[in-house]
Design an enzyme around this catalytic site. Structure first.
Site, short mmCIF file in Angstrom:
data_model
loop_
_atom_site.label_atom_id
_atom_site.label_comp_id
_atom_site.label_asym_id
_atom_site.label_seq_id
_atom_site.Cartn_x
_atom_site.Cartn_y
_atom_site.Cartn_z
N CYS A 1 10.82 -1.27 -28.18
CA CYS A 1 10.70 -0.94 -26.76
C CYS A 1 9.48 -0.10 -26.42
O CYS A 1 9.23 0.18 -25.24
CB CYS A 1 11.94 -0.20 -26.26
SG CYS A 1 13.44 -0.70 -27.09
N HIS B 1 11.85 6.59 -20.00
CA HIS B 1 12.26 5.40 -20.76
C HIS B 1 13.53 4.88 -20.08
O HIS B 1 13.69 3.70 -19.85
CB HIS B 1 12.48 5.74 -22.23
CG HIS B 1 12.77 4.54 -23.07
ND1 HIS B 1 11.89 3.47 -23.15
CD2 HIS B 1 13.82 4.21 -23.85
CE1 HIS B 1 12.41 2.54 -23.95
NE2 HIS B 1 13.58 2.97 -24.40
N GLU C 1 16.89 11.92 -23.46
CA GLU C 1 15.59 12.03 -22.79
C GLU C 1 15.54 13.26 -21.89
O GLU C 1 14.53 13.98 -21.88
CB GLU C 1 15.33 10.76 -21.96
CG GLU C 1 13.97 10.76 -21.31
CD GLU C 1 13.51 9.37 -20.89
OE1 GLU C 1 14.32 8.43 -20.88
OE2 GLU C 1 12.31 9.24 -20.59
N LYS D 1 13.28 1.08 -14.74
CA LYS D 1 14.10 0.03 -15.39
C LYS D 1 15.30 -0.28 -14.51
O LYS D 1 15.87 -1.36 -14.60
CB LYS D 1 14.57 0.47 -16.77
CG LYS D 1 13.47 0.39 -17.85
CD LYS D 1 14.01 0.69 -19.24
CE LYS D 1 12.96 0.48 -20.34
NZ LYS D 1 11.99 1.58 -20.42
N HIS E 1 14.85 -3.83 -18.51
CA HIS E 1 14.20 -3.40 -19.74
C HIS E 1 13.49 -4.60 -20.36
O HIS E 1 14.14 -5.47 -20.95
CB HIS E 1 15.24 -2.85 -20.71
CG HIS E 1 14.65 -2.18 -21.91
ND1 HIS E 1 13.31 -2.23 -22.22
CD2 HIS E 1 15.23 -1.43 -22.89
CE1 HIS E 1 13.08 -1.54 -23.32
NE2 HIS E 1 14.23 -1.05 -23.76
N PHE F 1 14.13 1.85 -30.14
CA PHE F 1 15.06 1.68 -31.25
C PHE F 1 14.28 1.87 -32.53
O PHE F 1 13.16 1.37 -32.66
CB PHE F 1 15.57 0.23 -31.25
CG PHE F 1 16.84 0.03 -30.52
CD1 PHE F 1 17.46 -1.22 -30.55
CD2 PHE F 1 17.44 1.03 -29.79
CE1 PHE F 1 18.65 -1.43 -29.87
CE2 PHE F 1 18.62 0.84 -29.11
CZ PHE F 1 19.23 -0.43 -29.15
#
Lengths: 412, 93
Positions: free
Chosen positions: A170, A302, A313, A334, A339, A398
């Site tokens: 990502c 993110h 986050e 997002k 995403h 990830f």
């Protein structure tokens, strides 16, 4: 403000930008949707949808690659490549940059993509495994390879300098843009065409993501109490980066300045994020930009909408920004464009540049109620009108691969 | 195909495949035309060979790395047609 040199090398600016996403094809449509807080997530229109438990996604429904390319081009272009080329076209045309014979070997191409040409893989695996075919089309490899978008963009514009593809889940697009920025800053290239892309909305890919158990069935609600996970998306965004000096010399319109790039690895869990890793990447970006935390007015998160990411986050943002965390806006776009994996950071860079230029900070939509673990100003549901001079964009992938970009508004 | 295709069927189909690759009407494809004449490049040739294999369920000994070295004459349309007719007879007759 006009010194071509920054503290770590040549100053680098964005002179062109292009995007394709669920919010529309082209920057005007995409940013209008961001300003309006429009939701690009809907039930998808893909083969075998009925076999999927998760049927929503952020699909660029009005993008038809078949209408944009010749038959022989389409034979080689997976949708991933088609999206990347469309975004690159808008960016190059917007920048007005001409790749002369002299400039070509100094023009870099750095494109992020997490996966491969999944449409090509799905179609051909189906034929070989399901239908038992023994003979496959000769162009499968060039269509599906992770580097295909990079190669085809470089070929389309005659970019003969350093060229490579970046794959960090990502964070791929942020890594790509950040590396391109460092390359131009350090003199490894004069200009760079960079961004990220993903076209993962295929049956096989969706099935794999369902297995992770982190996808929402209703809506993407980053930072909200009651959030239930992420939504997959397709999309691409590409940027033209040049030195400030070069851009001014040719009278180019400057959209923003890329000021810093920070990277870190969690070296922790393969799917759970870490506060420490995220904080180090953000701090790294600020340090690289010689930017004080208090200068930052906006953070594009993110913000996937999973329980784990959003909580982690926010803690990381508090760690880095301290008391100033309460004064800035942090939103997740997002919530609107989904995403897009390898394309995520690129779509988010469009939001960042637009926020800096327009003084309209995009909202986090689908927000139901505040989560005490995410007690920052997340611009719930409505865009915030605020002129900011610096902004940061986070990608926390990830596998713990983190990449953060810091940018400044360019006033001239 | 239940029975092996006749030489005529083969010629018609091969010309159709090459025409598709060249984005021409089959009637515009002359037997003496070379791939170059038709604007069919090396990638186009590879695709055409694949389509020919699929159409007749045959194996074509085409070496994409060194086309001139193949045991398959691609010098012009007529040669390709003759080569495919031979392969069909061999493999499917």
């Amino acid at each position: 403000m006009t010194d071509p040199e920054g503290p770590r090398g040549r100053r680098v600016v964005v002179t062109g930008m292009g995007v394709v996403s669920a919010l529309g094809t082209g920057v005007p449509a995409h940013v209008a949707a961001l300003d309006a807080g429009r939701d690009g997530v809907a039930e998808m229109d893909i083969p075998d949808l009925d076999r999927l438990a998760i049927r929503i996604g952020a699909q660029a429904k009005d993008f038809k690659g078949e209408d944009r390319h010749s038959r022989s081009e389409l034979a080689l272009y997976d949708r991933t490549t088609q999206l990347a080329l469309a975004a690159a076209k808008e960016a190059m045309e917007g920048s007005g940059l001409e790749i002369s014979e002299e400039l070509a070997p100094r023009a870099a191409t750095v494109i992020g993509a997490a996966l491969l040409g999944m449409g090509t893989i799905d179609d051909n695996y189906r034929q070989v495994f399901q239908e038992g075919k023994n003979r496959v089309h000769p162009f499968i490899v060039p269509r599906l390879m992770n580097s295909a978008p990079c190669s085809f963009v470089s070929m389309e514009y005659g970019l003969k300098g350093p060229a490579w593809s970046v794959s960090t889940a990502c964070s791929s697009a942020n890594h790509a843009i950040g590396q391109a920025f460092h390359l131009v800053r350090s003199g490894g290239a004069e200009v760079a065409v960079t961004g990220g892309v993903e076209a993962p909305l295929t049956f096989g890919t969706m099935k794999a993501w369902e297995g992770l158990r982190v996808m929402t069935k209703d809506a993407c609600r980053p930072f909200s109490k009651g959030r239930t996970g992420m939504v997959l998306a397709e999309g691409a965004a590409v940027f033209v980066l040049e030195t400030l000096e070069g851009a001014k010399a040719r009278g180019a319109e400057i959209l923003a300045e890329i000021a810093g790039f920070g990277m870190s690895a969690d070296a922790g869990d393969i799917v759970q994020p870490s506060v420490d890793g995220a904080a180090r990447a953000m701090k790294g970006a600020l340090d690289d930009a010689r930017m004080g935390p208090e200068e930052v007015g906006y953070v594009n998160a993110h913000g996937t909408g999973t329980a784990a990411n959003d909580r982690t986050e926010c803690h990381a943002v508090r760690t880095v920004f301290g008391a100033h965390a309460d004064a800035l806006v942090i939103s997740s776009t997002k919530s609107m464009h989904g995403h897009a994996l390898g394309g995520a950071g690129a779509l988010e860079m469009v939001a960042l540049v637009h926020a800096l230029r327009s003084g309209v900070l995009p909202p986090t939509i689908n927000h139901l109620e505040p989560d005490p673990d995410c007690d920052l100003d997340v611009a719930p549901n409505m865009a915030v009108e605020r002129r900011v001079s610096a902004a940061v964009s986070n990608s926390f992938a990830f596998g713990g691969l983190n990449a953060v970009i810091a940018a400044r508004r360019f006033d001239g | 195909m239940a029975d092996a295709a006749t030489d005529e069927d083969v010629a018609r189909k091969v010309i159709e495949i090459i025409a598709e690759q060249a984005v021409l009407d089959p009637s515009e494809v002359r037997m003496q035309a070379t791939p170059d004449d038709l604007g069919v490049d090396s990638l186009g040739l590879v695709e055409a060979v694949f389509a020919i294999e699929e159409a007749f369920d045959i194996s074509v000994p085409f070496n994409a790395n060194d086309p001139a070295d193949s045991n398959f004459d691609i010098s012009n349309v007529g040669a390709i047609v003759a080569a495919v007719q031979g392969l069909v007879r061999e493999q499917k007759g």
